[in-house]
Write an enzyme that holds these catalytic residues in place. Structure first.
Site, short mmCIF file in Angstrom:
data_model
loop_
_atom_site.label_atom_id
_atom_site.label_comp_id
_atom_site.label_asym_id
_atom_site.label_seq_id
_atom_site.Cartn_x
_atom_site.Cartn_y
_atom_site.Cartn_z
N ASP A 1 45.81 49.03 39.30
CA ASP A 1 45.02 47.95 39.89
C ASP A 1 44.77 48.32 41.34
O ASP A 1 45.62 48.11 42.21
CB ASP A 1 45.76 46.62 39.76
CG ASP A 1 44.95 45.46 40.37
OD1 ASP A 1 43.99 45.73 41.10
OD2 ASP A 1 45.32 44.29 40.11
N LYS B 1 36.82 43.58 44.56
CA LYS B 1 36.74 43.32 46.00
C LYS B 1 35.68 44.15 46.73
O LYS B 1 34.52 43.82 46.65
CB LYS B 1 38.14 43.47 46.62
CG LYS B 1 39.06 42.35 46.11
CD LYS B 1 40.22 42.03 47.02
CE LYS B 1 40.82 40.69 46.63
NZ LYS B 1 42.05 40.76 45.84
N PHE C 1 50.52 41.02 41.90
CA PHE C 1 49.39 40.09 41.95
C PHE C 1 48.19 40.74 41.29
O PHE C 1 47.68 41.75 41.77
CB PHE C 1 49.01 39.67 43.38
CG PHE C 1 47.89 38.66 43.36
CD1 PHE C 1 48.15 37.31 43.16
CD2 PHE C 1 46.57 39.06 43.47
CE1 PHE C 1 47.11 36.39 43.07
CE2 PHE C 1 45.52 38.14 43.38
CZ PHE C 1 45.79 36.81 43.19
C1 LIG Z 1 42.36 40.07 44.57
C2 LIG Z 1 43.08 40.83 43.55
C3 LIG Z 1 42.86 40.60 42.18
C4 LIG Z 1 41.98 39.49 41.67
O1 LIG Z 1 40.68 39.56 42.14
P1 LIG Z 1 39.75 38.25 42.10
O2 LIG Z 1 38.40 38.78 42.47
O3 LIG Z 1 40.29 37.30 43.12
O4 LIG Z 1 39.82 37.70 40.74
C5 LIG Z 1 43.53 41.41 41.28
N1 LIG Z 1 44.36 42.37 41.68
C6 LIG Z 1 44.60 42.62 42.99
C7 LIG Z 1 45.54 43.72 43.37
C8 LIG Z 1 43.98 41.85 43.96
O5 LIG Z 1 44.24 42.06 45.25
#
Ligand SMILES: *Cc1c(COP(=O)(O)O)cnc(C)c1O
Length: 401
Positions: free
Chosen positions: A226, A255, A141
């Site tokens: 990520d 985040k 994700f």
């Molecule tokens: C939440 C998340 C994203 C995307 O972040 P948004 O601020 O919702 O665009 C990307 N990678 C990971 C691992 C995430 O948990």
């Protein structure tokens, strides 16, 4: 109709149904607790998918935001502003890297990472233009843009959003042999979550991240981690990669970087990587704005002391000890995770993840299900031990029925 039912009915009527929230309407929140429009209190065990690592309305972060609100909030990057250099310098130092490219949302950080890797591939590595490949993991994700969903393996996230962006190779998560086969001379990056959150808090096999680091170094490929959900204290370290003493080439952050106050994301890397961007080649109107920098700078200051990481490690040990006692007892089939972060698989005989989440809500605990049978537990790192124990009591009670 109740205030709650009213609010939900009008939201349903006038907003796109791209979410299916639990039927609770939050009005206020502080620390690990939220209060709904009817005055009921709930323990937040989701923490905005780790956007709220420092809790709701954290006093230090609100003070930093308030101070900045009265000075200047937005300049655009057409001009310099006096919060920008400090934020970039301090965040780069926290990451042990040279440079920061600030954006807003996590998806934008990932998009920026993809663009960085491609440009680096063409201009530094020497990949023929238009042929760059990025290797990603199944069940990833990374966000919701059209390019990012192009390499999702989740049908809900991907179907009917094509045509898809080419240039991505998908391999099973945790499988070093598959990864080694997928990397070719045109591969510019391996993009991974060090722990897959959305997939159910999947921790890769021991040695995997180190193996990825060695392979990418040997083959002259960027390792892009990520850490948008796994980073900034959640797992008991600043970055989840640290659990294997791994330093990726590129950190993707978001985040918690915005302290639960404003969206703040960033790509962080050394000069030989982020140095590929020249004026005009990438940008964002809101990226690196003064308010975002003021809050982000305070987040970095809070992380520098290590106190939140230590809290997550200690409370996380406690959380996992307690959750592991439930495994094999009938209702829980598996528990995974690190620090204050757990994926709990529920035996279908005790209901779906959604049903368990609903029953927890009725007992004053808010969590989120994922992929049918799993609930995710990720409270703010500021949660009190007694509150955490109370939340666990509610989970045990729900699973006993
Ligand atoms: C939440 C998340 C994203 C995307 O972040 P948004 O601020 O919702 O665009 C990307 N990678 C990971 C691992 C995430 O948990």
């Amino acid at each position: 109709m109740s205030t709650t039912a009213d609010a939900i009915a009008s939201a349903e009527a006038h907003s796109a149904h791209n979410y299916h929230p639990l039927p609770v309407v939050v009005a206020t929140a502080e620390g690990a607790w939220m209060t709904d429009v009817e005055g009921r209190r709930y323990l937040d065990m989701l923490a905005g998918y780790s956007a709220l690592n420092f809790g709701h309305c954290n006093p230090r972060l609100l003070a930093a935001a308030r101070k900045q609100l009265d000075r200047v909030t937005l300049t655009s990057r057409a001009f310099h502003h006096d919060r920008f250099a400090d934020f970039c310098t301090e965040l780069a130092a926290l990451c042990g890297k040279d440079m920061v490219l600030p954006m807003n949302t996590g998806a934008e950080a990932v998009e920026t990472g993809v663009k960085t890797a491609r440009k680096w591939g063409y201009e530094v590595k020497g990949v023929p233009d238009g042929h760059a490949k990025i290797v990603v993991a199944a069940d990833n994700f990374h966000g919701r843009t059209t390019t990012i969903v192009s390499f999702s393996t989740d049908h809900e996230a991907r179907d009917h959003f094509g045509p898809y962006t080419p240039g991505f190779e998908i391999v099973p998560y945790g499988d070093l042999t598959a990864l080694a086969h997928a990397v070719t001379p045109n591969t510019v990056a391996v993009l991974l979550e060090p722990i897959q959150g959305e997939a159910g808090v999947l921790v890769p096999p021991a040695g995997y991240l180190r193996g990825v680091r060695e392979l990418t170094r040997e083959r002259n490929v960027l390792f892009m981690a990520d850490e948008i959900q796994s980073g900034l204290g959640r797992t008991g370290r600043t970055f989840a990669c640290e659990h294997e003493d791994v330093v990726p080439d590129v950190y993707l952050l978001g985040k918690a970087l915005g302290g639960g106050v404003v969206p703040v994301s960033a790509v962080v890397a050394d000069r030989d990587v982020l140095g590929v961007f020249k004026p005009g080649e990438h940008g964002s109107t809101f990226g690196g704005n003064p308010l975002a920098c003021a809050v982000g700078l305070e987040v970095v200051a809070m992380l520098r002391t290590g106190e939140f990481q230590q809290r997550a490690a200690e409370l996380g040990d406690h959380l996992h000890r307690e959750l592991n006692l439930l495994v094999g007892g009938g209702a829980v089939t598996a528990v995974r995770g690190r620090g204050l972060w757990a994926g709990v698989d529920i035996d279908p005989a005790h209901g779906t993840g959604r049903e368990v989440s609903q029953r927890l809500m009725e007992r004053g605990v808010l969590v989120k299900d994922t992929h049918g049978a799993t609930i995710r537990i990720a409270p703010p790192l500021v949660i009190g031990k007694e509150d955490l124990d109370w939340g666990l009591d509610q989970l045990r009670a729900v699973l006993a029925t």
